[in-house]
Design an enzyme around this catalytic site. Sequence first.
Site, mmCIF file in Angstrom:
data_model
loop_
_atom_site.group_PDB
_atom_site.id
_atom_site.type_symbol
_atom_site.label_atom_id
_atom_site.label_comp_id
_atom_site.label_asym_id
_atom_site.label_seq_id
_atom_site.Cartn_x
_atom_site.Cartn_y
_atom_site.Cartn_z
ATOM 1 N N HIS A 1 35.564 49.160 37.437
ATOM 2 C CA HIS A 1 34.492 49.300 38.501
ATOM 3 C C HIS A 1 34.028 48.085 38.894
ATOM 4 O O HIS A 1 33.869 47.199 38.035
ATOM 5 C CB HIS A 1 33.583 50.558 38.672
ATOM 6 C CG HIS A 1 34.293 51.871 38.742
ATOM 7 N ND1 HIS A 1 33.520 52.877 39.039
ATOM 8 C CD2 HIS A 1 35.857 52.319 38.482
ATOM 9 C CE1 HIS A 1 34.455 53.996 38.939
ATOM 10 N NE2 HIS A 1 35.669 53.593 38.723
ATOM 11 N N GLU B 1 30.916 47.142 39.721
ATOM 12 C CA GLU B 1 29.600 46.992 39.240
ATOM 13 C C GLU B 1 29.811 46.743 37.639
ATOM 14 O O GLU B 1 28.915 46.007 37.323
ATOM 15 C CB GLU B 1 28.835 48.477 39.288
ATOM 16 C CG GLU B 1 28.631 48.879 40.688
ATOM 17 C CD GLU B 1 29.701 49.904 41.043
ATOM 18 O OE1 GLU B 1 29.424 50.833 41.808
ATOM 19 O OE2 GLU B 1 30.914 49.661 40.766
ATOM 20 N N CYS C 1 28.913 55.104 40.416
ATOM 21 C CA CYS C 1 29.231 56.220 39.702
ATOM 22 C C CYS C 1 28.349 56.433 38.580
ATOM 23 O O CYS C 1 27.362 55.649 38.009
ATOM 24 C CB CYS C 1 30.800 56.448 39.012
ATOM 25 S SG CYS C 1 31.013 55.165 37.825
ATOM 26 N N CYS D 1 28.814 53.814 35.625
ATOM 27 C CA CYS D 1 28.296 52.552 36.183
ATOM 28 C C CYS D 1 26.851 52.500 35.937
ATOM 29 O O CYS D 1 26.206 51.339 35.761
ATOM 30 C CB CYS D 1 28.742 52.132 37.515
ATOM 31 S SG CYS D 1 30.571 51.444 37.429
#
Length: 228
Positions: free
Chosen positions: A73, A75, A101, A104
């Site tokens: 992801h 992040e 999410c 993260c």
Amino acid sequence: MKNRKELSNWDNRWIMLAETVSTWSKDDNRKVGAVIVDDRNAVVSLGWNGVIRGVTDTEERYSKEEKSLWVEHAERNALYNAASTGTSVKGCTLYTTYHPCAQCARGIIQSGITTIVTPLANTEHHTWGKEVKIALDMFNEAGVSVIGYVDDGKHTNTFNGCGIGLLCEIGKEEDYSKCRYFKPTELDSSTLCAHLLWPECMSKEARAARCVGELTSRYPISKENEND
């Protein structure tokens, strides 16, 4: 919750940078960008969702069935990029084009990020709703400030993650006879968004162009909020 035009110029600059970074992702289903900024308004790190460094990018690895195993992801990539150079993100602000999410969120909290600026979360999403709720609970308990915003379509005409819809003005349904509003789905970037209901035979690119033309003709880019 804030309207994007209520955010500062600096906030909007970093949001636009995150949107630009998101376009570097090779994930055609959802492109996400993240920018980490310190208290001096200096960029500390960037990240976008993609296959990790040194591993081969293939179309198959971005498929719905495979990408959770292969793709990192945005992040976390921003956090890892900072860590790889020994750069601390403690006390920094993270700007992201899609709400983090739960996984993260854990990394964001553990790394010392204190503020997140992100599109308004949809806690009812059929796939991500539970993750978003857990992430928000963790942020709240850990004391991480979350600034959720909606985009009114006036500050910028940037496409969202789906590459079809345009971030549109909220509360103008009556002006969009050919549009339908919907809550965030796996196609968008956690903001209210509009898709024009053009014929299915039209390509995504053609529909996107028509969407831009329709919306910008009604709502030109505003020069408001020029204060820093």
